[in-house]
Design a protein around this motif. Structure first.
Motif, PDB file in Angstrom:
ATOM      1  N   ALA A   2      -2.990   3.678  -3.509  1.00  0.00           N
ATOM      2  CA  ALA A   2      -4.055   2.701  -3.417  1.00  0.00           C
ATOM      3  C   ALA A   2      -5.378   3.388  -3.151  1.00  0.00           C
ATOM      4  O   ALA A   2      -5.442   4.420  -2.490  1.00  0.00           O
ATOM      5  CB  ALA A   2      -3.756   1.699  -2.292  1.00  0.00           C
ATOM      6  N   SER A  22      -9.537   3.564   4.761  1.00  0.00           N
ATOM      7  CA  SER A  22      -8.145   3.127   4.873  1.00  0.00           C
ATOM      8  C   SER A  22      -7.357   3.574   3.644  1.00  0.00           C
ATOM      9  O   SER A  22      -7.830   3.452   2.508  1.00  0.00           O
ATOM     10  CB  SER A  22      -8.080   1.607   5.007  1.00  0.00           C
ATOM     11  OG  SER A  22      -6.745   1.178   5.070  1.00  0.00           O
ATOM     12  N   GLU A  24      -3.283   3.559   1.923  1.00  0.00           N
ATOM     13  CA  GLU A  24      -1.890   3.100   1.953  1.00  0.00           C
ATOM     14  C   GLU A  24      -1.055   4.142   1.194  1.00  0.00           C
ATOM     15  O   GLU A  24      -1.311   4.429   0.021  1.00  0.00           O
ATOM     16  CB  GLU A  24      -1.737   1.728   1.309  1.00  0.00           C
ATOM     17  CG  GLU A  24      -2.493   0.617   2.026  1.00  0.00           C
ATOM     18  CD  GLU A  24      -1.936   0.340   3.412  1.00  0.00           C
ATOM     19  OE1 GLU A  24      -0.712   0.543   3.611  1.00  0.00           O
ATOM     20  OE2 GLU A  24      -2.715  -0.073   4.285  1.00  0.00           O
ATOM     21  N   ASP A  62      -0.340   4.952  10.950  1.00  0.00           N
ATOM     22  CA  ASP A  62       0.270   3.780  11.583  1.00  0.00           C
ATOM     23  C   ASP A  62      -0.189   3.649  13.038  1.00  0.00           C
ATOM     24  O   ASP A  62       0.612   3.374  13.953  1.00  0.00           O
ATOM     25  CB  ASP A  62       1.811   3.867  11.516  1.00  0.00           C
ATOM     26  CG  ASP A  62       2.344   3.602  10.106  1.00  0.00           C
ATOM     27  OD1 ASP A  62       1.605   2.992   9.307  1.00  0.00           O
ATOM     28  OD2 ASP A  62       3.475   4.012   9.807  1.00  0.00           O
ATOM     29  N   GLY A  75       4.772   4.671   2.666  1.00  0.00           N
ATOM     30  CA  GLY A  75       4.558   3.326   3.173  1.00  0.00           C
ATOM     31  C   GLY A  75       3.637   3.262   4.385  1.00  0.00           C
ATOM     32  O   GLY A  75       3.361   2.166   4.891  1.00  0.00           O
ATOM     33  N   GLU A  76       3.180   4.401   4.883  1.00  0.00           N
ATOM     34  CA  GLU A  76       2.308   4.386   6.073  1.00  0.00           C
ATOM     35  C   GLU A  76       0.899   3.889   5.729  1.00  0.00           C
ATOM     36  O   GLU A  76       0.449   3.962   4.580  1.00  0.00           O
ATOM     37  CB  GLU A  76       2.177   5.792   6.689  1.00  0.00           C
ATOM     38  CG  GLU A  76       3.464   6.343   7.271  1.00  0.00           C
ATOM     39  CD  GLU A  76       4.158   7.277   6.334  1.00  0.00           C
ATOM     40  OE1 GLU A  76       4.911   8.134   6.818  1.00  0.00           O
ATOM     41  OE2 GLU A  76       3.946   7.150   5.096  1.00  0.00           O
ATOM     42  N   SER A  77       0.241   3.411   6.756  1.00  0.00           N
ATOM     43  CA  SER A  77      -1.179   3.061   6.672  1.00  0.00           C
ATOM     44  C   SER A  77      -1.964   4.134   7.424  1.00  0.00           C
ATOM     45  O   SER A  77      -1.648   4.437   8.581  1.00  0.00           O
ATOM     46  CB  SER A  77      -1.445   1.688   7.296  1.00  0.00           C
ATOM     47  OG  SER A  77      -0.806   0.666   6.549  1.00  0.00           O
ATOM     48  N   LYS A  79      -5.773   5.618   8.634  1.00  0.00           N
ATOM     49  CA  LYS A  79      -7.204   5.369   8.851  1.00  0.00           C
ATOM     50  C   LYS A  79      -7.879   6.707   9.143  1.00  0.00           C
ATOM     51  O   LYS A  79      -7.425   7.459   9.999  1.00  0.00           O
ATOM     52  CB  LYS A  79      -7.426   4.402  10.015  1.00  0.00           C
ATOM     53  CG  LYS A  79      -6.945   2.988   9.736  1.00  0.00           C
ATOM     54  CD  LYS A  79      -7.142   2.101  10.941  1.00  0.00           C
ATOM     55  CE  LYS A  79      -6.606   0.695  10.683  1.00  0.00           C
ATOM     56  NZ  LYS A  79      -6.698  -0.156  11.892  1.00  0.00           N
TER      57      LYS A  79
END
Length: 346
Positions: A2, A22, A24, A62, A75-77, A79
């Motif tokens: 993303a 951010s 993804e 995360d 699958g982690e987010s 920042k």
């Protein structure tokens, strides 16, 4: 993967109005290192910069701070909170006291203290002479390098000239290129130096130690240093000499490298120490004993010849009796003419 997203005012993750990027992480990136993924996802930032941010805790996976080598599961987010880097402040004004010997509308002559870096660079992005110049002379922000036309090593004290206008900067640089600027130094060295001499040896980067310069380097630039013997002394039976050195060129570390190549290393020099006697460890002096005491040049506007003198600072004056010398061993023209230049009535 993303695309990076920046939050707007409706984002639930909008924290204290602080911008962040951010990301993804898709499942196919499982097993990849965090720093590698960030470098590929954020090409506008260098890998070193991103690594610095990770180590500073400005990257969260995360919601948790982790390490650059962290292996992602997918699958982690993530920042990323972009941090201001030190070099962004390199040309910021700072209220650093300056010992101004002379100034007019065209130039400034400064007596630089030992310990003051001249120009921002890696490891010294602030607290430099340039930062101080921008504070006291804001107009210098319009000039390349804030008007600085030559440098002194961090731990070398003495006289420097700085241009205040583009015209003056061009004229001063031309004088330096034509070798018509007179720069004279006082150097305390180990050994029994001859009455006079001239060193003609290229100066270039040391091929074995990239942090040092070397005399006689095949890839170096031509360099010439003339010296004369002013006084003889000793420290614990090891000979010491006071030399006056005159630069005909201005290479990095030139005097230090040239004198070391003759087996006359400077007292206190932490880098160029060949032939330094063992008693040096007992001498309480921790910087190269080098001071730019005289500066001569043609005024960039009036064309008049000016010469300024500044005697050594306190640490070098206190060194004199420790090595069996006195103030009478210093160039007496400097003693007399400095007193005249300091007299407001003249």
């Amino acid at each position: 993967m993303a695309l990076p997203q920046t939050p707007d005012s409706n984002s639930v993750d909008y924290i204290d109005e602080e911008d962040f990027i951010s990301l993804e992480i898709p499942m196919e990136m499982a097993g990849e290192r965090l720093d590698k993924v960030l470098a590929g996802s954020l090409p506008d930032y260098s890998r070193n910069r991103l690594k610095t941010w990770i180590e500073a805790g400005a990257v969260m996976v995360d919601g948790k701070v982790t390490k650059a080598r962290y292996l992602l599961r997918g699958g982690e987010s993530i920042k990323v909170f972009p941090q201001e880097m030190p070099e962004q402040f390199a040309f910021s004004p700072e209220n650093i006291p300056l010992d101004v010997v002379f100034e007019d509308d065209s130039m400034i002559v400064i007596n630089k203290p030992s310990g003051l870096v001249v120009h921002p660079a890696a490891g010294n992005w602030s607290g430099t002479l340039l930062n101080g110049l921008l504070f006291h002379y804001p107009e210098l922000k319009a000039l390349p390098r804030a008007g600085i036309v030559h440098r002194l090593d961090k731990d070398t004290s003495g006289l420097m000239v700085v241009a205040r206008t583009a015209q003056a900067q061009t004229a001063l640089v031309r004088q330096l290129q034509d070798r018509t600027v007179g720069r004279r130094y006082l150097a305390w060295v180990w050994g029994d130096a001859p009455s006079q001499g001239k060193v003609l040896a290229t100066v270039g980067r040391d091929q074995r130690d990239r942090l040092k310069m070397a005399a006689g380097s095949p890839h170096g630039k031509p360099a010439a240093t003339v010296f004369r013997h002013l006084a003889k002394g000793a420290f614990q039976e090891s000979s010491v000499a006071l030399l006056e050195c005159r630069l005909e060129t201005g290479r990095t570390h030139q005097i230090r490298v040239h004198l070391e190549s003759l087996s006359f290393p400077l007292l206190g020099d932490p880098v160029y120490r060949k032939k330094t006697p063992g008693v040096a460890k007992s001498l309480p002096f921790e910087r190269q004993a080098l001071h730019a005491f005289a500066l001569s040049l043609q005024h960039p506007v009036t064309q008049e010849l000016h010469t300024w003198f500044r005697l050594p600072p306190a640490d070098l004056m206190e060194l004199l009796p420790r090595v069996g010398m006195t103030q009478a061993n210093l160039p007496q023209e400097a003693v007399v003419l400095q007193s005249i230049q300091n007299d407001p009535a003249t």
